[in-house]
Scaffold this active site. Structure first.
Site, short mmCIF file in Angstrom:
data_model
loop_
_atom_site.label_atom_id
_atom_site.label_comp_id
_atom_site.label_asym_id
_atom_site.label_seq_id
_atom_site.Cartn_x
_atom_site.Cartn_y
_atom_site.Cartn_z
CB SER A 130 -0.94 0.04 1.20
OG SER A 130 -1.68 1.24 1.17
CE LYS A 184 -3.14 -2.59 -0.23
NZ LYS A 184 -3.72 -2.67 -1.50
CG HIS A 187 -4.52 -1.02 4.19
ND1 HIS A 187 -4.88 -0.47 2.97
CD2 HIS A 187 -3.67 -0.13 4.75
CE1 HIS A 187 -4.27 0.69 2.82
NE2 HIS A 187 -3.52 0.92 3.88
CG ASN A 188 -7.11 -1.86 0.01
OD1 ASN A 188 -6.10 -1.61 0.66
ND2 ASN A 188 -7.10 -2.01 -1.30
CD GLU A 191 -7.45 2.79 0.55
OE1 GLU A 191 -6.38 2.22 0.85
OE2 GLU A 191 -7.86 2.82 -0.63
#
Ligand code: 2AM
Length: 482
Positions: A130, A184, A187-188, A191
Site C-alpha cells: 500500500s 491488505k 486495510h483497504n 480505507e
C-alpha cells in the site's frame, strides 16, 4: 561480485517501475520483464538509465539472471494474469525458488496458488503493498504472508524498500498462506470507511455549513496537525486545488460517482462469511454503489432533492446561527475521529476472526505497526492502536482502556452531527452506521428476543430463555383452528 540480480520483477506498469527503482536505490540489482516489450525499452531508456537494472525480454532471460534461490516478484494485474504468469514461470524455476505476488489478489486465489506451488516445491508469498505509486517509489507499507522461510530470504530487500518509522520499517511477516493479502484487503476496507467518513463530513460542511472549499481545506488541515493522517492531508490539498480548465475549484467539477476495484467489497463479503459485523465499512461500499447510479439519482432528486426543511415552521438550514455553526463544526471534528476509530475497530475485529478461522495467527500490534507509515490509512492513531494490542486484548478497540473514555466523551458530538444531518435529510451512512455499531454494542438488551420469537413462530426454530437452561418452542398458533 556476481553480476546476477537479487530480484526479478514482472510487470512494468507504474507500480512495478516505481518499486524496482525503490529496490535498486537501496543497493540491490533488479532484473525486469514485461509482457509488452516496448514498456521494457521505454523503462530502460528513461527511468532505468545508469541504474543497476537489467531489462529482460523473455522470462527465461529473467530467470537466468537471478541469484539462487531465485526471487521473482509479480506486479501484474490481479486475477487471471497472475495465474498466467505463474504458469509460465513454473517450468523455468527450480525447487526452493520464490514467487512473490505483490498485487491486490483475492486471498482465496493466493491460498490456491500457494497450495499448487507448494506441491511443486516452489515457495510462494502473497504480499499486500500500500502507498500508491508514490509509496512504491519512496517506501510503501508491505504486508507479506506465506512461506516463512521464503520471507526470510527476501526480508532484507523488503525492509530496505519499506517506509521507515522510529519503530522500524513498515514490513513484517504476517502469517502463513494468504495472511498478507488478507491484511491488505482489510486495510483497504478500513480505507473505504475513512474515505466515506471524510466525504460525509465534507458534505455537511458544503450543504449545511455552506463553507467554501478553501475554508473546508483549512479545517481539515488544522485537524490534521495533531493527527498526521494521510487521508486528511490529501483531503485538505484536494479541496484547495484550483481547476486548470475552468474558474472553479477542481473538487466542484469532478463527477460525483465513485469507482471501486473490489477490495472493499471483498472485505464485506468475507466479513459476512465469517459472521462479523462491519457496518461502517459496508456503508462505505454501499455509498460508492449508490453514487454510481447517477441517472437514477438525478431522476429522483429532480422531484425530491435538496435539503428538506420539512419540520413544521422551520427553515432548518437558515436556522443555524453562527454560534450553532461553530458548535457543529467542533462536533464534526469529534465525529470524524469517532467514525475513523470505529472503521479501524471493525477492520481489526474482522482480522481477529479471520486469524482464528484461517489460522493466520496474526499479531494485531504488528499489523498496526506496519500500517504506521507508507500506506493510505497511515496516521498517528496507529501508534495508539498498536499500543492497545501490545497491552491488552480489548473486547473492542473503542472499549480498550486507551480509547474507552475518549470515545464516550465524543458521543454527544457524534449524535449532534447525526441528528443535524438526519433533520435535513442528508445521507451520512458511514457515520450513522458507526454510531449504530457503537449503540448496538452498548445495549444490554438487543431486540433480538422478538426476532427469535418470530423465527420460532413461523419456522419452529426454537429459542432460549433468560431464566432457564435449554431450548424451547411455543405452539404460537392453534393449527387445528386454521
Ligand atoms: P502489459 O504492459 O503487457 O499490458 C498492469 O496491467 C501490468 O500487468 C502490466 O505490466 C501488464 O503488462 C501486466 N499484465 C496484464 N495482463 C497480463 C498477462 N495476462 N500476462 C502478463 N502480464 C500481464
Amino acid at each position: 561480485m556476481s553480476d546476477k540480480c537479487d530480484l526479478g520483477l514482472i510487470g512494468l506498469a507504474v507500480m512495478g517501475q516505481n518499486f524496482v527503482l525503490n529496490v535498486e536505490s537501496s543497493g540491490f540489482k533488479v532484473a525486469v520483464y514485461n509482457r509488452t516489450s516496448n514498456k521494457i525499452d521505454e523503462f530502460m531508456e528513461r527511468r532505468a538509465v545508469g541504474k543497476n537494472i537489467r531489462g529482460c525480454y523473455t522470462l527465461e532471460e529473467l530467470v537466468d539472471s537471478l541469484i539462487r534461490p531465485r526471487k521473482v516478484m509479480l506486479l501484474v494485474k490481479a486475477g487471471d494474469p497472475v495465474d498466467a504468469v505463474i504458469d509460465s514461470l513454473i517450468p523455468l524455476l527450480d525447487r526452493e525458488d520464490i514467487i512473490i505476488d505483490g498485487g491486490n489478489s483475492h486471498f482465496r486465489d493466493t491460498d490456491r496458488r500457494a497450495e499448487k506451488l507448494e506441491k511443486l516445491g516452489i515457495r510462494y508469498l502473497g504480499s499486500g503493498i500500500s502507498g500508491g505509486e508514490y509509496g512504491a517509489l519512496h517506501g510503501p507499507s508491505l504486508m507479506p504472508g506465506g512461506d516463512r522461510q521464503a520471507y526470510q530470504e527476501i526480508e532484507e530487500i523488503f525492509r530496505e524498500a519499506a517506509a521507515e518509522t522510529l519503530e522500524g520499517p513498515c514490513v513484517g511477516y504476517l502469517g502463513p498462506g494468504s495472511a498478507g493479502h488478507y491484511v491488505k484487503m482489510v486495510h483497504n476496507g478500513i480505507e473505504y470507511g475513512v474515505m466515506a467518513l471524510t466525504a460525509e463530513i465534507y458534505d455537511i460542511m458544503r450543504k449545511i455549513l455552506e463553507l467554501e472549499p478553501e475554508v473546508m481545506a483549512g479545517h481539515f488541515a488544522r485537524w490534521n496537525e495533531s493527527r498526521d493522517s494521510y487521508l486528511l492531508e490529501i483531503t485538505a490539498e484536494i479541496l484547495r486545488r484550483d481547476d486548470e480548465k475552468s474558474e472553479e475549484k477542481l473538487i466542484d467539477v469532478i463527477l460525483d460517482t465513485a469507482a471501486q476495484k473490489g477490495t472493499g467489497k471483498w472485505s464485506v463479503q468475507d466479513a459476512l462469511e465469517l459472521g462479523i459485523a462491519v457496518p461502517c465499512i459496508t456503508a462505505a461500499v454501499n455509498s460508492r454503489l449508490l453514487s454510481a447510479v447517477r441517472d437514477e439519482r438525478l431522476k429522483i432528486s429532480r422531484e425530491l432533492g435538496g435539503l428538506k426543511k420539512d419540520r413544521p415552521g422551520q427553515q432548518e438550514k437558515d436556522r443555524l446561527g453562527q454560534q450553532e455553526k461553530d458548535r457543529l463544526l467542533d462536533s464534526l471534528e469529534d465525529a470524524l475521529d469517532f467514525g475513523i476509530l470505529i472503521a479501524y475497530a471493525e477492520g481489526l475485529k474482522l482480522l481477529e476472526a479471520a486469524s482464528e478461522e484461517y489460522g493466520y495467527d496474526l499479531d494485531l500490534a504488528e499489523v498496526a505497526r506496519i500500517w504506521q507509515d507508507g500506506c493510505i490509512i497511515r496516521a498517528n492513531l496507529l501508534q495508539e492502536i498498536r499500543q492497545v494490542y501490545q497491552e491488552e486484548e480489548p473486547v473492542n478497540l473503542f472499549f480498550s482502556s486507551r480509547f474507552r473514555v475518549e470515545t464516550a466523551g465524543k458521543i454527544a458530538a457524534v449524535r449532534d452531527v447525526v441528528r443535524t444531518a438526519k433533520d435535513v435529510g442528508l445521507a451520512i451512512p458511514a457515520l450513522t452506521s458507526a454510531l449504530d455499531y457503537y449503540d448496538s454494542l452498548r445495549a444490554e438488551e438487543s431486540p433480538a428476543n422478538l426476532i427469535q420469537a418470530q423465527r420460532d413462530y413461523f419456522g419452529a426454530h426454537t429459542y432460549q430463555r433468560k431464566d432457564k437452561e435449554g431450548v424451547f418452542h411455543t405452539e404460537w398458533q392453534d393449527i387445528h383452528n386454521i
